[in-house]
Design an enzyme around this catalytic site. Sequence first.
Site, PDB file in Angstrom:
ATOM      1  N   ASP A 101      -6.171   1.106   0.844  1.00 25.57           N
ATOM      2  CA  ASP A 101      -6.116   1.296   2.297  1.00 25.57           C
ATOM      3  C   ASP A 101      -7.465   0.889   2.864  1.00 25.57           C
ATOM      4  OD1 ASP A 101      -7.892   3.302   1.752  1.00 25.57           O
ATOM      5  OD2 ASP A 101      -6.874   4.820   2.968  1.00 25.57           O
TER       6      ASP A 101
ATOM      7  N   LYS B 205       0.841  -1.205   0.000  1.00 24.37           N
ATOM      8  CA  LYS B 205       0.000   0.000   0.000  1.00 24.37           C
ATOM      9  C   LYS B 205       0.875   1.254   0.000  1.00 24.37           C
ATOM     10  CE  LYS B 205      -1.328   2.263   3.487  1.00 24.37           C
ATOM     11  NZ  LYS B 205      -1.804   2.699   4.784  1.00 24.37           N
TER      12      LYS B 205
END
Length: 214
Positions: free
Chosen positions: A138, A120
């Site tokens: 996320d 991420k």
Amino acid sequence: MTSKRTQRILDGLEELFPDAKCELNHRNAYELAAAVLLSAQTTDVSVNKVTPALFEKYPDPASLAAGDIHEIEQCIARLGLYRNKAKSIQGMAKGMCENFGGQVPQTMEELVSLPGIGRKCANVILAECYGVPSLAVDTHVYRIAGRLRLADEGDSVLETEKKLCRRIPKERWIRTHHQMIFFGRYLCHARNPECGRCPFTDLCRYYKENKNGK
Ligand code: SF4
């Protein structure tokens, strides 16, 4: 080809959040990488309060790598988990110094080789600092992808990323990432989403299961 359904979501997000952008203050890739690590389980607003002093004292990976861990902790002590986070950003900086000449690498493979940097975080850096089309998943993006059926319930984070990237045109990945985060942050909250002002009720799994007719 983008489905009509996906296109409607993209258009709706564009209308709701035309100015969506990264809300972590940063001036370069090093600062963004550190800010993303610091943002785990806290808000961008909280991170932005501690980073000016942190980056003044440690303006690059080399200074952070050589810093005293207790002094780094002091700089970020207003954040939860600050001891772990101090260790984490210093580990990242040491990795940059030892393996990448004190620079932030520019590929996914190299970024995730750094201590503390996951997929991420790497996607955020690639998109934000190097303009590489990426779609970081996320907690907001994951929740919204599930609710709007852009991914399936029970999908892993990686599966969700792959499905989003298949369904959304590449040139929209970076924008959509920011817009989904804004949508999750300011409207489709984890608890008590504001469905009354959402244009996607007829597309939404959560609405159908929890709010339809209630
Ligand atoms: S209908 Fe409610 S839960 Fe569904 S996407 Fe909109 S705000 Fe989120």
